[in-house]
Design a protein around this motif. Structure first.
Motif, short mmCIF file in Angstrom:
data_model
loop_
_atom_site.label_atom_id
_atom_site.label_comp_id
_atom_site.label_asym_id
_atom_site.label_seq_id
_atom_site.Cartn_x
_atom_site.Cartn_y
_atom_site.Cartn_z
N PRO A 1 0.69 -1.00 0.08
CA PRO A 1 -0.08 -0.47 0.08
C PRO A 1 0.98 1.12 -0.06
O PRO A 1 1.93 0.93 0.41
N LEU A 2 0.72 2.68 -0.63
CA LEU A 2 2.08 3.52 -1.22
C LEU A 2 1.63 4.37 0.84
O LEU A 2 2.47 4.48 0.75
N ARG A 3 0.72 4.13 1.63
CA ARG A 3 1.40 4.44 3.11
C ARG A 3 2.66 3.50 2.96
O ARG A 3 3.31 4.15 4.19
N GLU A 4 3.29 2.36 2.91
CA GLU A 4 4.71 1.46 3.16
C GLU A 4 5.14 1.85 2.49
O GLU A 4 6.24 1.13 2.40
N PRO B 1 -5.80 5.56 1.93
CA PRO B 1 -6.35 4.49 2.03
C PRO B 1 -6.58 3.84 0.63
O PRO B 1 -6.53 2.82 0.41
N GLY B 2 -6.78 4.97 0.19
CA GLY B 2 -7.09 4.55 -1.47
C GLY B 2 -6.25 4.09 -2.54
O GLY B 2 -6.24 4.05 -3.89
N ASN B 3 -5.13 4.19 -1.85
CA ASN B 3 -3.46 3.72 -2.55
C ASN B 3 -3.29 4.84 -3.32
O ASN B 3 -3.92 5.81 -4.20
N ILE B 4 -2.70 4.17 -4.32
CA ILE B 4 -2.03 5.28 -5.86
C ILE B 4 -3.38 6.05 -7.07
O ILE B 4 -3.61 7.05 -6.99
N ARG B 5 -4.48 4.82 -6.99
CA ARG B 5 -6.00 5.90 -7.36
C ARG B 5 -6.34 6.77 -6.74
O ARG B 5 -6.73 7.86 -7.50
N GLU B 6 -6.86 6.63 -5.81
CA GLU B 6 -6.75 7.18 -4.25
C GLU B 6 -6.43 8.89 -4.75
O GLU B 6 -6.34 10.17 -5.04
N LEU B 7 -4.80 8.65 -4.44
CA LEU B 7 -3.43 9.94 -5.11
C LEU B 7 -4.53 10.30 -6.12
O LEU B 7 -3.73 11.46 -6.45
N GLN B 8 -4.51 9.40 -7.18
CA GLN B 8 -4.60 10.67 -8.94
C GLN B 8 -5.30 10.84 -8.81
O GLN B 8 -5.62 12.08 -9.60
N ASN B 9 -6.49 10.33 -8.36
CA ASN B 9 -7.75 11.01 -8.57
C ASN B 9 -8.28 12.26 -8.00
O ASN B 9 -8.77 13.64 -8.67
N TYR C 1 2.00 20.57 0.25
CA TYR C 1 2.83 19.28 -0.12
C TYR C 1 3.07 18.12 1.39
O TYR C 1 3.31 17.14 1.15
N TRP C 2 2.84 19.24 2.11
CA TRP C 2 3.12 18.62 3.88
C TRP C 2 2.10 17.67 4.37
O TRP C 2 1.68 16.79 4.46
N ALA C 3 0.66 18.40 4.22
CA ALA C 3 -0.59 17.54 3.75
C ALA C 3 -0.74 16.64 3.50
O ALA C 3 -0.83 15.45 3.83
N LEU C 4 -0.52 16.58 2.03
CA LEU C 4 -0.26 15.76 0.98
C LEU C 4 0.83 14.14 1.56
O LEU C 4 -0.13 12.85 1.79
N GLN C 5 1.99 14.76 2.23
CA GLN C 5 2.65 13.29 2.85
C GLN C 5 2.42 13.01 3.84
O GLN C 5 2.72 12.16 4.10
N ASN C 6 1.04 13.41 4.11
CA ASN C 6 1.03 12.92 5.80
C ASN C 6 0.00 12.60 6.01
O ASN C 6 -1.34 12.26 7.01
N TYR C 7 -0.80 12.53 4.84
CA TYR C 7 -2.14 11.93 4.70
C TYR C 7 -1.79 9.61 4.61
O TYR C 7 -0.79 9.23 4.02
N ASP C 8 -2.44 9.17 4.85
CA ASP C 8 -2.60 7.82 4.74
C ASP C 8 -2.86 7.11 3.21
O ASP C 8 -2.45 6.27 3.13
#
Length: 359
Positions: free
Chosen positions: A225-228, A269-277, A260-267
């Motif tokens: 997962p993206l958080r790892e 849960p939807g992984n790459i797909r959520e980040l992309q959206n 940037y800080w907020a994006l990097q400190n979010y978990d």
């Protein structure tokens, strides 16, 4: 090859050109001609299907150890005909990995057919996979459609047990039995499979066939997962911002350090797909040339930091939390005096702690 172009003039104006190409060997021309023809045919198919099948290993973005290992494994097993199991949470990129394996294989010019077991009613999934005898002829299922190419089965964990037995026969013997007939049909199809849960746990719970699991698990890609693999976030963010800025016809958009800080400190849960959206949405929402914190979705702006540490002595846990707090302050504020004041410590103490935690 040697290429030459001669302009064609009419009344002193260039109206066209004559081009000539000289090859050292006629075999070179044959290879190039064949390659160009196949490429044009592939492009034509993509135009009609709306899919891009030209996936390469660089599409797996990231330099973390887990991603590097996955890239190495794909490079080693792509040209084999062995089944591959791809496990990972929803949104981690399982389908992309399957397409990359197909593109790097000897079957890259053959069909790539996929089926998602989680979106098809269980009573219909067997017909979709294996086909059906309609009384006069056999209507091909996805396996037959992928004959000579690759079949990718999404979320095989949702496949009914009765269908799992028939799938095992396909993988072991290359034989399918369409619904409604006892006739068997031979196929030569490479099978790639994905699951969003651990199949071994389903085997233990008697919800997945043990014999099928051990047939498909010898080559398993575990997508983290993206958080790892949080170290890959910066390059992922930059890649998506550039991609969607270009698609929107906009100049390159910058990201404010607080955003940037907020994006990097979010978990994520939807992984790459959520980040992309999320990146796609904020690129279209931003007014100007910089993404600021207020544009981000509220649940990302909340900055719910997680300082949990499940093991270690009290001193180790406190050190871990202290290091995380300092890191977050340094990412948001560059003035050390302000940070020291907010934390209620002297500037010299702050510098000692920065040195201690190698920040």
């Amino acid at each position: 090859m040697l290429a030459n172009r001669v302009p064609l003039y009419v009344d002193g104006e260039i109206v066209g050109a004559f081009g000539s190409v000289i090859f050292r060997d006629v075999n070179d021309w044959k290879k190039l001609s064949s390659h160009v023809r196949r490429t044009l045919e592939e492009i034509e198919r993509n135009v009609h299907t709306g899919e891009n099948t030209f996936n390469c290993i660089s599409d797996l973005i990231g330099t973390s150890n887990s991603i590097r290992k996955i890239k190495e494994t794909i490079s080693l097993i792509a040209k084999t005909n062995l089944p591959v199991l791809i496990e990972g949470e929803i949104g981690t990129g399982k389908e992309m990995c399957a397409k990359i394996i197909h593109s790097l294989s000897e079957l890259s010019e053959k069909p790539f057919i996929n089926i998602n077991c989680s979106t098809i009613p269980k009573e219909l999934v067997e017909i979709e996979l294996f086909g059906k005898w309609d009384g006069t002829a056999i209507k091909n299922g996805r396996i037959a459609q992928a004959d000579g190419g690759t079949l990718f089965i999404h979320e095989v964990n949702e496949l009914p047990l009765t269908s799992q037995a028939k799938l095992l026969k396909v993988i072991q013997d290359g034989i399918i039995q369409p619904v409604g007939t006892d006739d068997e049909v031979s196929v030569n199809t490479r099978v790639l499979l994905s699951s969003n849960v651990s199949l071994i746990e389903l085997v233990k719970a008697k919800l997945f066939r043990e014999d099928l699991f051990y047939r498909i698990q010898s080559i398993t890609l575990q997508l983290p997962p993206l958080r790892e693999r949080i170290e890959d976030l910066p390059v992922l963010i930059d890649t998506f911002v550039n991609k969607f800025s270009t698609e929107a016809g906009r100049r390159k958009i910058k990201i404010h350090r607080k955003a940037y800080w907020a994006l990097q400190n979010y978990d994520w849960p939807g992984n790459i797909r959520e980040l992309q959206n999320v990146i796609q949405a904020i690129v279209h929402l931003v007014d100007g040339e910089q993404i600021t914190e207020d544009i981000l979705p509220y649940h990302i702006r909340r900055r719910q930091s997680n300082y949990n540490r499940s093991s270690g002595t009290l001193e180790e846990i406190l050190d871990h939390v202290e290091g995380q707090v300092l890191k977050e302050y340094l990412e948001v504020e560059k003035d050390k005096c302000i940070i020291a004041e907010k934390l209620g410590i002297s500037r010299s103490t702050l510098y000692e702690k920065i040195k201690k935690y190698n920040l």
